[in-house]
Every structure is written in C-alpha cells, then in structure tokens.
Motif scaffolding. Sequence first.
Motif, PDB file in Angstrom:
ATOM      1  N   ALA A  30       2.058  -9.504   2.868  1.00 57.08           N
ATOM      2  CA  ALA A  30       2.668  -9.359   1.291  1.00 57.08           C
ATOM      3  C   ALA A  30       1.608  -8.545   0.328  1.00 57.08           C
ATOM      4  CB  ALA A  30       2.791  -9.853   0.412  1.00 57.08           C
ATOM      5  N   GLY A  31       0.494  -8.759   0.447  1.00 54.01           N
ATOM      6  CA  GLY A  31      -0.494  -7.564   0.308  1.00 54.01           C
ATOM      7  C   GLY A  31      -0.403  -6.183   0.949  1.00 54.01           C
ATOM      8  N   ILE A  32      -0.458  -6.315   2.299  1.00 60.15           N
ATOM      9  CA  ILE A  32      -0.872  -4.881   2.750  1.00 60.15           C
ATOM     10  C   ILE A  32       1.071  -4.295   2.880  1.00 60.15           C
ATOM     11  CG2 ILE A  32      -0.003  -3.721   5.434  1.00 60.15           C
ATOM     12  CD1 ILE A  32      -1.959  -6.108   5.796  1.00 60.15           C
ATOM     13  N   ASP A  33       1.650  -4.937   2.292  1.00 62.13           N
ATOM     14  CA  ASP A  33       3.707  -4.329   2.654  1.00 62.13           C
ATOM     15  C   ASP A  33       3.498  -3.550   0.664  1.00 62.13           C
ATOM     16  OD1 ASP A  33       4.031  -5.165   4.593  1.00 62.13           O
ATOM     17  OD2 ASP A  33       5.524  -7.862   3.666  1.00 62.13           O
ATOM     18  N   ALA A  34       2.639  -4.333  -0.394  1.00 62.11           N
ATOM     19  CA  ALA A  34       2.308  -4.158  -1.372  1.00 62.11           C
ATOM     20  C   ALA A  34       1.479  -2.675  -1.637  1.00 62.11           C
ATOM     21  CB  ALA A  34       2.378  -4.813  -2.315  1.00 62.11           C
ATOM     22  N   LEU A  35       0.555  -2.811  -0.889  1.00 61.93           N
ATOM     23  CA  LEU A  35      -0.330  -1.671  -0.825  1.00 61.93           C
ATOM     24  C   LEU A  35       0.393  -0.308  -0.038  1.00 61.93           C
ATOM     25  CD1 LEU A  35      -3.209  -0.609  -1.463  1.00 61.93           C
ATOM     26  CD2 LEU A  35      -3.411  -0.997   1.399  1.00 61.93           C
ATOM     27  N   ALA A  36       1.316  -0.618   0.792  1.00 56.53           N
ATOM     28  CA  ALA A  36       1.771   0.486   1.488  1.00 56.53           C
ATOM     29  C   ALA A  36       2.922   1.148   0.941  1.00 56.53           C
ATOM     30  CB  ALA A  36       2.002   0.201   2.598  1.00 56.53           C
ATOM     31  N   PHE A  37       3.613   0.125   0.112  1.00 56.59           N
ATOM     32  CA  PHE A  37       4.523   0.673  -1.139  1.00 56.59           C
ATOM     33  C   PHE A  37       3.799   1.780  -1.762  1.00 56.59           C
ATOM     34  CE2 PHE A  37       6.558   0.752  -5.135  1.00 56.59           C
ATOM     35  CZ  PHE A  37       8.554   1.267  -4.379  1.00 56.59           C
ATOM     36  N   VAL A  38       2.944   1.669  -2.500  1.00 56.98           N
ATOM     37  CA  VAL A  38       2.518   2.150  -3.386  1.00 56.98           C
ATOM     38  C   VAL A  38       1.562   3.941  -3.238  1.00 56.98           C
ATOM     39  CG1 VAL A  38       2.132   0.491  -5.257  1.00 56.98           C
ATOM     40  CG2 VAL A  38       0.475   1.286  -3.716  1.00 56.98           C
ATOM     41  N   LEU A  39       1.222   3.734  -1.558  1.00 58.41           N
ATOM     42  CA  LEU A  39       0.758   4.974  -0.817  1.00 58.41           C
ATOM     43  C   LEU A  39       1.607   5.419  -0.143  1.00 58.41           C
ATOM     44  CD1 LEU A  39      -2.554   2.805   0.905  1.00 58.41           C
ATOM     45  CD2 LEU A  39      -2.837   4.605  -1.354  1.00 58.41           C
TER      46      LEU A  39
END
Length: 256
Positions: free
Chosen positions: A198-207
């Motif tokens: 979930a953390g990786i998904d959130a990071l990928a969403f903002v990058l």
Amino acid sequence: MTGAVGALRAIAASTVKEALRSRLAWLLAALLLGSVALAGFLQAALPGDGRGTQAVLLGALLRLAAVCVAAVFAVTSLVREYQDKQADLFIALPYPRATWLLGRLAGCGALALLIALPAGALVLLVAPPGQAALWALALLGETWIVAAFAVFCTLTLQHALPSLCATYGFYVLARSAAALQLAGHDAVADTSQGVIAAGIDALAFVLPRLDAFARGEWLEHHTGSAADLAFVAAQTAIYVTLLALAALFDLYRKEF
C-alpha cells in the motif's frame, strides 16, 4: 506586465548563457560521446542481438547523462546565485518573485532542449527517425521534470549536496516505482507485506511515471506511438506545473 515578461525572458536567456559559459556544452559533448563509445563496447562484450542491445544501452546511457547534467546545473547555478546574493538583488526589484522563478524554470527548459537535441541525433544511429524523435521528446520532458524538481529542492535546502541527493533519489524512485509495485504485489500476501504494498502504491501515485519516458524498447523494437507521446506530454505538464507551484509557495514564504 510587459516589464515582468521582459525580465522573465532575460532571466531565462541568462540561465542558458550561464550554462554555455560554464563549459557545460563541452561536458555534455564528452558525456554523449562517451555514452556512444561505452554502448558500443558493452554491445561487443555482451551476447545477444547486437543492434538491439546497442540501442537499449545507448538510450539508457544517454538518458542518464542528460539527467545528470541537467540536475547538476540546476542545483549548482541556483546555489551560486544564492551565495552571490543575486537572488536577493532581484527579489528587491519591483517584479513579482514568480518572475525570477519562472525565468529560471524557462531557462532550465531551454537547457533541456539543448540536451535532448544532440541525444536524439545520436539515437538516429540505432533507430528510425520517427522513433528517435519520439525518444528525444520524451527525454526532453524527463529532463525538464528532473530540473524542475532540482530547482524546488535547491530553493528549500539551499545547499548543493543535499539538493543533488534528493534529486537523484527522486529520479531513481520515479524510474523504479512501477517495478517496485509489481514486486510488492507478486510477493506472498501477509499483513506487513500488504502495508508495504500500500505504501509503494501511494508513492507510485504521487511520483511521475518516468519509466514510461524515453523507453529502450522504442529504439529496439520501434513500438513507440502517438499515445506514448500524449502520455509523456501530459505527465510533463502536470508535474512541471506542480513543482513550479510548490517552488513558488516556498519562495513566497521566505524572508529576504
């Protein structure tokens, strides 16, 4: 308004002139030619399809050289401007602070163009003109995003080393976020793995999706299309705008 536009153009022009006076053109030429030589050497040393391997290696090396040069110049020129009190001098003039920042970003955009053009000319050695042009336009967008992030970091941190580290960290994460997502979702599911995914998904969403920029397969298999160009253009417009707004917010809250 006319005076502010003239000042913006002057700042952008002085940014490009500063890059040329600092022998950046010689450094860029050395890096580009070194990339061609290294790609040729690695292609000869590695097994596989010779021309396809050379195309992928050349694209990767040219992309890395372009990003490094753009980030180093954006950071060091802004740090030098702070140290020489030139930024303070311009802020004292009767122009909006946005004029100085947007002029800097426009100058970085022009510099990104000067970097992408020779890189695109070099990939003509291994790809047809249409794919080389698409790759060069994507490299232009990628370089501009990195330069805009470097400007934002330098405005916030005001020191070269942490700004460069943050910029290169941003680039590596933006380039690898999709691969990290894939690895996270393919792993065995448990509570901790779910949190990490979930953390990786959130990071990928903002990058930004920099892994979709200047792809090696465009040069190797000639698969680039107008849809790829539209995606690159949209990502570039969105993230350069967001980074410019973040930098403006930081600039206006500072006391000079």
